[in-house]
Design a protein around this motif. Structure first.
Motif, PDB file in Angstrom:
ATOM      1  N   ASP A 164      -8.313 -45.056  32.129  1.00  0.00           N
ATOM      2  CA  ASP A 164      -8.733 -46.137  32.952  1.00  0.00           C
ATOM      3  C   ASP A 164      -8.031 -47.164  32.505  1.00  0.00           C
ATOM      4  O   ASP A 164      -8.693 -47.739  31.121  1.00  0.00           O
ATOM      5  N   TYR A 217     -11.332 -46.891  25.702  1.00  0.00           N
ATOM      6  CA  TYR A 217     -10.990 -46.623  27.427  1.00  0.00           C
ATOM      7  C   TYR A 217     -11.968 -45.692  27.995  1.00  0.00           C
ATOM      8  O   TYR A 217     -12.302 -44.536  27.323  1.00  0.00           O
ATOM      9  N   VAL A 224      -4.568 -46.471  36.647  1.00  0.00           N
ATOM     10  CA  VAL A 224      -4.887 -45.574  35.772  1.00  0.00           C
ATOM     11  C   VAL A 224      -3.519 -45.014  34.898  1.00  0.00           C
ATOM     12  O   VAL A 224      -2.585 -45.074  35.535  1.00  0.00           O
TER      13      VAL A 224
END
Length: 468
Positions: free
Chosen positions: A237, A220, A150
């Motif tokens: 992410d 995203y 992340v």
């Protein structure tokens, strides 16, 4: 002469004025008397007065030049060197040879600064030990974050970046060069951000949403989490993002950006709280009205420190052959710039990189002249505040000193690796290090705001054009 005390030496200056003035007046009276005998008394007295006046002016100028060269300039130089050691951490010694006619002043100043350096060194050793521990912890944290798929960005209440990790740096770089204090809207679709922010403010709870880049090709899964005291964390992410698995970027942050006063006028902003974009260019020649840029290098200085990783290094296609003489200086050849962006595209990239910051350069009128000439093609207005390290050097060290970048680096203990000399990024990095050392020296002189520094630099306007 160099063995005489300072008080005696200054006394001799006054003796020279008295004796020289007396001798000149007597000589003028004698010459006037001789002229009066040959003509009239009025003619003789007039001639004596004129002769005495010119003689006294010449004597005064001569003594002032001696005083300026042997007393005033050395005192100014010693003051600047002491400030450099006291406020900028420069380790160079006091130039006692230049101050050889100032008696014990130079050795005394050298002793004081040496004692200060010793005290600072012991303090620095203690700080270094603690810093080493913190650096090791930061390295472990950075390594840990790199393994987590992340990207994390911390934003202040004004939606400006305060922190980004290694993964986030790669995500941001897909849109533009990562920058602290940059609005998130510079990298992502504002509509996505505004919608998520409104929901976050309304509910006070974490918001999941789809985040798009400006080019609309990258999307995203993201979450916006509120932070205590204002601001929020943006978690993206990055598992499916195009990020190299071995990408290692530092954890970049400046938590003082949370408290940055967004409403203060630039003239009232403290120097240490401002954001600077320091840049340099390499060109096909030295004529801004007809030569072209072949390379732009820039680094960012945030709150008095150079931010690693926030740098711009672009080759630019000048649209014309690069003269061999220029290539020998900056090592940029025609083959290197073939297919690179032209000044229109490169100028827009640099304009985004320098947004909401003070532009700094060494001899800024030269570099800015190229950008102003092409502002129509670039499609922007260069309205950033501008500082010039040539003028800052004149303020700190005096206008009589040499203000080349090499001289400044030597004076402030900045080393330019030979492989980077006469490259845009290398000279920009050196100029940034010079700026970081000059800022505390300016503040020590009471020049704590941008407006105060700007007013002081305008006193040296004969050196360079005022671009503000």
């Amino acid at each position: 002469m160099s063995r005489l005390g300072l008080r005696l030496r200054i006394f001799l200056f006054f003796c020279l004025i008295a004796l020289g003035g007396t001798g000149l007046v007597l000589a003028a009276l004698y010459a006037g008397h001789q002229r009066a005998l040959a003509t009239t008394a009025t003619n003789g007295f007039t001639f004596a007065a004129i002769l005495a006046s010119f003689g006294l002016v010449a004597l005064s100028v001569g003594i002032w030049l001696l005083f300026d060269e042997n007393v005033a300039k050395p005192i100014e130089r010693i003051s600047a060197q002491m400030r450099a050691r006291a406020h900028a951490g420069v380790a160079t010694g006091i130039d006692t040879e230049a101050a050889r006619y100032l008696g014990d002043l130079a050795p005394a100043a050298s002793a004081v600064t040496a004692a200060l350096s010793d005290s600072a060194m012991s303090t620095a050793e203690r700080v270094a030990a603690e810093t080493e521990r913190l650096t090791a912890e930061k390295a472990r944290l950075t390594a840990l974050l790199t393994e987590i798929p992340v990207a994390m960005i911390l934003a202040n209440p004004r939606d400006q970046i305060v922190l980004y990790d290694g993964q986030a740096a790669e995500v941001l770089a897909g849109q533009a060069v990562p920058r602290l204090n940059a609005p998130l809207s510079d990298y992502f679709d504002p509509a996505c951000l505004v919608g998520a922010r409104r929901k976050l403010d309304r509910t006070g709870k974490e918001v999941a949403f789809s985040l798009r880049g400006h080019d609309a090709r990258q999307s995203y899964d993201a979450r916006m989490k509120p932070m205590e005291g204002g601001g929020y964390m943006l978690v993206i992410d990055a598992a499916h993002a195009d990020i190299a698995p071995d990408a290692a970027r530092p954890l970049v942050y400046e938590f003082d950006l949370f408290d940055r006063d967004a409403e203060a006028a630039v003239e009232d902003m403290p120097l240490s709280r401002m954001i600077y974009t320091v840049f340099d260019t390499e060109t096909t020649g030295l004529l801004p009205h007809k030569d072209e840029i072949v390379q732009i290098g820039a680094v960012r200085v945030v709150h008095g420190r150079i931010v690693e990783g926030e740098a711009l290094d672009m080759l630019v296609d000048p649209g014309r052959p690069i003269p061999p003489a220029s290539t020998r200086v900056h090592k940029v050849s025609d083959a290197m710039v073939a297919g690179k962006p032209d000044i229109a595209e490169a100028g827009r990239v640099f304009h985004r990189f320098s947004r909401d910051s003070v532009i700094v350069a060494h001899n800024a009128p030269f570099d800015m002249a190229f950008l102003h000439r092409h502002k129509g093609r670039i499609g922007v207005d260069w309205d950033n505040p501008i500082l010039d390290t040539v003028l800052l050097s004149a303020v700190v060290f005096g206008a009589s000193e040499t203000h080349t970048l090499d001289a400044l680096c030597d004076r402030l203990g900045v080393t330019i690796p030979e492989r980077l000399r006469h490259t845009a990024l290398g000279d920009a990095q050196a100029t940034a290090e010079v700026l970081v050392r000059l800022l505390p020296m300016l503040e020590a002189r009471g020049l704590t705001t941008f407006g105060a520094v700007l007013s002081e630099t305008r006193r040296h306007g004969r050196l360079l054009e005022d671009l503000n």
